[in-house]
Design an enzyme around this catalytic site. Structure first.
Site, short mmCIF file in Angstrom:
data_model
loop_
_atom_site.label_atom_id
_atom_site.label_comp_id
_atom_site.label_asym_id
_atom_site.label_seq_id
_atom_site.Cartn_x
_atom_site.Cartn_y
_atom_site.Cartn_z
CB CYS A 1 -0.92 0.01 1.22
SG CYS A 1 -1.92 1.51 1.30
CG HIS B 1 -2.27 -1.54 -9.66
ND1 HIS B 1 -3.13 -0.67 -9.05
CD2 HIS B 1 -1.36 -1.88 -8.73
CE1 HIS B 1 -2.76 -0.49 -7.79
NE2 HIS B 1 -1.68 -1.21 -7.57
CD GLU C 1 -6.79 0.98 -2.51
OE1 GLU C 1 -6.08 0.50 -1.62
OE2 GLU C 1 -6.98 2.21 -2.63
CB CYS D 1 -4.92 3.94 -5.21
SG CYS D 1 -4.15 2.30 -5.26
N GLY E 1 -1.58 2.53 -7.22
CA GLY E 1 -2.34 2.74 -8.46
C GLY E 1 -1.73 3.87 -9.28
#
Length: 275
Positions: A73, A161, A210, A219, A222
């Site tokens: 994360c 992703h 997400e 994100c 992301g």
């Protein structure tokens, strides 16, 4: 057993951070969902625990709001990096995650850069259910002869992703398409779904659905994935500002070593005690 926590956010992507270096913390999926519940719990996108590490300043574990533990994360890594640097008085910190070691460095007042390592670009690193060129995979949404969305790029940043390039991110069907793609059989571990609008060679507007958390204000992984996917197609340069709902991140995919560097803010919202 009560336990203190910090509520932090990176661009509005918010976390409950628990110190677990002196006392182990092993929440069940049910515990995670209860803490993340915005009406009855503390409320957060991710739960984060800081644990002892033999090879870094600390080890960090991340759980999405749905209770599932995840490998990476980006925004939370930035926040934890800031905490560790504040505690040590140093200008860098090394964080051990399931996705590998991450190095955080100071980049200004409450700004942190995190070296997110090299992106995974092979189909089996994402992972996909079958072999495909991840620069643009065979996936489309809408009528076969005129799909609304098609040929997204795929990147792993320690988590999977998929990035669709759209003419207008504000009008992109994030809430409608996000959940469909998140659970698409092509992605055996689920996937984070990005909708990226190229504004300039150094600017991307991005919205992200997400995995396990839904539409988030920001994100970090992301944003990294979107820049890599765009640069691979020649749509942008290797460094760009990513405009997310919660604010901006600067992402650079370094030529020298192939590492992705994410720079952005880290904020502390409040402290409390878990029930």
């Amino acid at each position: 057993m009560s336990r203190p926590f910090l509520k932090m956010n990176g661009l509005g992507n918010d976390f409950v951070v628990v110190e677990a270096r002196s006392k182990p913390f092993a929440p069940s999926a049910e515990d995670v969902r209860a803490i993340a519940d915005r009406e009855r719990g503390v409320g957060c996108d991710q739960l984060v625990s800081i644990e002892p590490s033999a090879r870094a300043d600390a080890a960090v574990r991340f759980w999405n709001a749905d209770g599932e533990e995840v490998g990476a994360c980006g925004n939370a890594s930035r926040c934890v990096g800031w905490l560790l640097m504040e505690a040590s008085g140093r200008d860098e910190a090394v964080i051990e995650t399931r996705a590998g070691l991450l190095k955080a460095t100071r980049a200004g007042e409450r700004r942190v850069s995190v070296d997110m390592g090299e992106p995974g670009l092979r189909w089996d690193q994402i992972p996909l259910a079958e072999e495909m060129d991840t620069k643009g995979i065979e996936l489309q949404v809408g009528p076969i002869d005129a799909p609304h969305l098609h040929t997204p790029g795929c990147v792993s940043m320690g988590n999977p992703h998929v990035v669709f390039f759209v003419p207008d991110a504000e009008a992109a069907p994030v809430r409608e398409v996000g959940p469909l793609i998140e659970h698409h059989p092509l992605f055996p571990e689920g996937v984070n779904v990005g909708f990226a609008q190229i504004k300039a060679r150094d600017r991307i507007r991005l919205r992200v659905w997400e995995r396990g958390a839904g539409l988030t204000r920001a994100c970090g992984t992301g944003a990294c994935a979107a820049l890599v996917a765009a640069a691979r197609r020649g749509l942008t340069d290797r460094k760009a500002t990513l405009e997310l709902d919660g604010g901006e991140l600067v992402i650079e995919w370094r030529e020298a070593d192939g590492h992705v560097i994410m720079t952005g803010p880290a904020e502390v919202d409040f402290t409390g005690t878990l029930p």
